[in-house]
Structures are given as structure tokens and as C-alpha cells.
Design a protein around this motif. Structure first.
Motif, mmCIF file in Angstrom:
data_model
loop_
_atom_site.group_PDB
_atom_site.id
_atom_site.type_symbol
_atom_site.label_atom_id
_atom_site.label_comp_id
_atom_site.label_asym_id
_atom_site.label_seq_id
_atom_site.Cartn_x
_atom_site.Cartn_y
_atom_site.Cartn_z
ATOM 1 N N GLN A 234 0.826 -1.207 0.000
ATOM 2 C CA GLN A 234 0.000 0.000 0.000
ATOM 3 C C GLN A 234 0.862 1.260 0.000
ATOM 4 N N ARG A 238 0.587 4.219 -2.666
ATOM 5 C CA ARG A 238 0.306 5.585 -2.228
ATOM 6 C C ARG A 238 1.403 6.534 -2.665
ATOM 7 N N GLU A 242 -0.889 8.914 -4.536
ATOM 8 C CA GLU A 242 -1.283 9.992 -3.637
ATOM 9 C C GLU A 242 -0.260 11.123 -3.596
#
Length: 372
Positions: A234, A238, A242
Motif C-alpha cells: 500500500q 500511495r 497519492e
């Protein structure tokens, strides 16, 4: 010779040439009776060390935009993790003055024409990170570097911003596990609650990360191991989606029992039984073992062996692409702000395949006028 060589090697050379017969610290030699005599090792004052000298090395032959030179801001480690033998092998932790470190960095940049450096410290503490980044920023140096540290509460947005301004383009972090129970078993001294804020501070300031993960520390369960793998996966997603940082990587390997670690010295405290080495393997630094609870050696290998669950041992990945030794690869890409290659390679089963004798290599170069 054992331990540090800055004083030991010159003393040995003087003895051999007959110019001086002073004691050679850390020397092991035959005693004439079938055994060894040992001279006690001496600890070097790292603040007295001169600027490292790379003269005579073929620095023009490296596949990089100038050589990536190694430097130290400290020596040994300030912690004593149960899986690690570094405190035993490298004396007490010592830190160099940040102005001294930056002086060496700038001297090599001027002498060798390189603007890229790696700190080979076992760990850069918050003190080193703050001091080195402050000196680089205050001096207006346009240099780029990476090093290794750990997750901690002080690795916050303010420090991450200073690191980025100073030219830090990668930090390797010993995640090991995303489970507080396992971190405590490891005597890691890390709080799981500090991991996410530190990660967000670094990625939010465009500092790529590399996550070192460990599977199979004695007592760890499969559920805990998979939780760490999922967190690392993850984090890489990210980083790209992100934070717009495509250069972060992760590597996951099985626990290896070092004979000089806390686990090797006191296996009974960790629910471990050592398996004596085979004949001729008595000098091995790692041993086979069995555990009373948790993942076995075979379980750890299965979870990190390139099978359906985990990646290849020691390999590093970016978006499903195996990139082998990720340190220099991702650092050079990050400092050049280069687009990553689109080609995908199959995940290899451990051990990773050997590289052939002939290879064509190219490395990214920073575009003219690119900002840091």
C-alpha cells in the motif's frame, strides 16, 4: 585485523617495513602453538578522521552521472535490535560533527566533479539528519544524497522538508514489521504509531523511501507477516498515486539468525533452538534453527520466495517490476527526476538470476537547468 582499520592498517604496515614496532590494535596472529594471539582492538575517534581519499580508484568508469561516493556521518548503531550483530562488530556508536561531514562532501564534489553521495552509516540518527541537512542548506550546496534511518516521532514534516531542500532523494528505512508485538520481540525500539506519520512526512515532501521488511522473526505469525507485506504494498501504491513519488521501493527477506546477535547469543529467550553447523561450517556467521512458536524457517522462505504469496528474497520492486538492487537505481532516477522505464520483467524465483558477462547499461542524467 579485526574492527576498525584507520589506525590498525598503518601500524601493521610500519611493523612489516620495520619503521615502527608499536602494538597493532585488533590484530590476530598465530602464536606458534597452534592457536591465536589477540591484541585488543582500539576505538577510533571519528571526529579526528581526515577526509576520505579515493585517489587511485577508477572513478571515471562508473555507470552514473559521476561517481556516487560513500561517506559517513556516524559509525556503528545507537540501537541494539535482537536480530542484528552490528553493535558487536563495530564498537560503540559515535557521531561526526555535521560541519565536518559537509566539508568532506563539498571537498569531494570539487575534486571529483560528483554531486551525488551515499551515507554508508549503519543508521543516520535524527541528530545526523538534522545536522547534515542544516549544514547543506545553510551552505547553499547543490548536492544530492541518500542514507538509512528508522521510523520515529521526530521524522516529521519540518525535518522532511529540510531533507528535501538539502538534496536528500531517498531514505532507506528499517520497517521490519508493521506489528507492534513483533517490533517489541525484535527489541526494535520503534513505535508502530510513528510509521505512518513519518512516511507521510517524507513522501509529502517528495523524498522517496525504501522499506526493509523482515519475515519470520521468532514468534511472528503468518497473519502478522502478511500484514507487513500489505502495508508495504500500500505504501508503494500511495507513493505513486497519492504523493506523485514514483521512486519508492521495498524489499522483503526472511529472518537470518546471526550467531553474534541477541537471538544467537541467547536463543532460549526467543523460543529458539539452534541447529549445530555441519562439519566444516563452524565459522559460519548464521545458523539454522527451530522455533517453539510462530513461523518456521521454511514458512519464512515460502512467504518471500517468489511464490504466490511473496516476492523473491532480497529483490526490490516498483509497480510489479523487478529492479534487483534498488538503491542506486531508484536514487539516480529520483535525483534526475527521470521517467521510469515501462518494460516489465517477470518476478524471479529466489535466488535472483545471475547477470551475464556482457550487458548494455544506461543511467539517467539530470536535465540541464532542472531544479532540485
Amino acid at each position: 585485523m579485526s574492527y576498525e582499520g584507520e589506525d590498525t592498517l598503518p601500524a601493521l604496515c610500519d611493523r612489516i617495513t620495520g619503521s615502527d614496532d608499536r602494538p597493532v590494535s585488533g590484530l590476530l596472529e598465530r602464536d606458534g602453538r597452534g592457536g591465536l594471539s589477540r591484541t585488543p582492538a582500539a576505538m577510533v575517534d571519528v571526529s579526528d578522521l581526515p577526509t576520505p581519499d579515493f585517489d587511485g580508484l577508477p572513478l571515471d568508469r562508473y555507470f552514473a552521472p559521476g561517481p556516487v561516493l560513500p561517506l559517513q556521518a556516524s559509525r556503528s548503531c545507537a540501537w541494539d535490535c535482537a536480530f542484528c550483530s552490528i553493535p558487536f562488530a563495530s564498537n560503540k556508536f559515535r557521531i561526526r560533527r555535521p560541519e565536518q561531514v559537509v566539508h568532506d562532501t563539498a571537498a569531494h564534489a570539487a575534486k571529483h566533479g560528483s554531486d551525488s553521495f551515499m551515507f554508508v552509516d549503519e543508521i543516520m540518527t535524527l541528530t545526523s539528519l538534522r545536522g547534515v541537512s542544516r549544514e547543506l542548506n545553510d551552505g547553499g550546496h547543490e548536492l544530492y544524497w541518500y542514507g538509512e534511518t528508522r521510523f520515529s516521532k521526530g521524522l516529521d514534516d519540518e525535518l522532511a522538508a529540510a531533507l528535501r531542500r538539502s538534496g536528500c532523494r531517498r531514505l532507506d528505512l528499517g520497517l521490519e514489521s508493521y506489528n507492534q508485538r513483533v517490533l517489541d520481540l525484535m527489541r526494535k525500539g520503534t513505535k508502530a504509531d510513528d510509521i505512518e506519520p513519518s512516511l507521510q512526512a517524507l513522501l509529502g515532501n517528495k523524498v522517496p523511501v525504501h522499506l526493509f521488511c523482515m519475515t519470520g522473526f521468532p514468534g511472528e505469525t503468518e497473519q502478522e507477516a502478511l500484514r507487513t507485506q500489505e502495508f508495504a504494498d500500500q505504501a508503494l501504491r500511495r507513493s505513486v498515486e497519492e504523493f506523485g513519488v514514483p521512486y519508492s521501493t521495498a524489499a522483503n527477506g526472511p529472518f537470518i539468525l546471526d550467531v553474534l546477535s541477541a537471538v544467537g547469543e541467547r536463543p532460549d529467550l526467543f523460543g529458539v533452538e539452534l541447529i549445530p553447523p555441519d562439519e566444516g561450517e563452524d565459522l559460519a556467521f548464521d545458523l539454522d534453527y527451530t522455533v517453539s512458536t510462530g513461523l518456521s524457517r521454511q514458512d519464512a522462505a515460502r512467504l518471500t520466495s517468489g511464490g504466490p504469496v511473496g516476492p523473491a528474497v532480497g529483490a526490490a520492486f516498483h509497480r510489479g517490476t523487478w529492479i534487483g538492487d534498488a538503491e542506486e537505481w531508484s536514487f539516480l532516477r529520483a535525483l534526475a527526476e527521470a521517467e521510469l522505464p515501462a518494460r516489465r520483467v517477470a518476478v524471479p524465483a529466489a535466488p535472483c538470476p545471475e547477470v551475464g558477462r556482457t550487458a548494455v547499461c544506461s543511467s539517467p542524467r539530470r536535465p540541464a537547468g532542472a531544479s532540485g
